[in-house]
Scaffold this motif. Structure first.
Motif, PDB file in Angstrom:
ATOM      1  N   ILE A   5       0.668  -1.493   0.010  1.00 23.71           N
ATOM      2  CA  ILE A   5      -0.098   0.029  -0.095  1.00 23.71           C
ATOM      3  C   ILE A   5       0.644   1.199  -0.160  1.00 23.71           C
ATOM      4  CG2 ILE A   5      -2.116   1.593   0.938  1.00 23.71           C
ATOM      5  CD1 ILE A   5      -2.643  -1.871   0.651  1.00 23.71           C
ATOM      6  N   GLU A  44      -2.743   0.436  -4.331  1.00 20.43           N
ATOM      7  CA  GLU A  44      -2.198  -1.188  -3.784  1.00 20.43           C
ATOM      8  C   GLU A  44      -0.999  -1.084  -5.404  1.00 20.43           C
ATOM      9  OE1 GLU A  44      -5.863  -3.433  -3.450  1.00 20.43           O
ATOM     10  OE2 GLU A  44      -6.317  -2.291  -1.224  1.00 20.43           O
ATOM     11  N   ALA A  81       0.495  -4.757   3.045  1.00 20.71           N
ATOM     12  CA  ALA A  81      -0.800  -4.880   3.329  1.00 20.71           C
ATOM     13  C   ALA A  81      -1.055  -5.895   4.152  1.00 20.71           C
ATOM     14  CB  ALA A  81      -1.510  -5.140   1.853  1.00 20.71           C
TER      15      ALA A  81
END
Lengths: 85, 85
Positions: A5, A44, A81
């Motif tokens: 992220i 992402e 993440a």
């Protein structure tokens, strides 16, 4: 398959018209709670396999060169993440 | 002064042209690590005083009604910046 992220926000001193527009719309929804709203970007980045140190370094490099405009934006986070912020 | 973070991403099944454009730019920076890139939005909502349960509820309501388009986007996180994700 891992995910990294990247979070990017406008620099504090930069005018944020989108944030102001959102801020102005909230009272019409009966929401008076917030004194300010700032809007940035969230990316992402997907990698094959687990997230490696090298992948995190590449994400940081991408964040500074492609995902943000260093003149008007700050990269505020780069993280795996799965590991969380 | 408290801050609440709201994160919004395009639904997985939705075409993400911005993410694709970014994905295509990375190799020109010598970055071949990432198989996919998706781009969403990150909001910082400021409140007077500490973040209360009510403020978090209002942020979730704002997220669904103003900060995202429920047809093409998912709200993926709403949290007190101090408490972390």
């Amino acid at each position: 398959m891992g995910r990294i992220i990247v979070e990017v926000m406008p620099k504090p001193e930069i005018l944020d018209p989108q944030g102001k527009a959102v801020r102005g719309a909230l009272p019409r929804q009966g929401i008076e709670t917030f004194t300010d709203v700032r809007q940035g970007k969230r990316f992402e980045l997907t990698v094959d396999g687990p997230v490696s140190e090298q992948a995190l370094e590449d994400a940081a490099k991408a964040a500074e060169s492609v995902l943000s405009n260093p003149i008007i934006e700050d990269v505020v986070a780069v993280y795996d993440a799965e590991a969380g912020r």
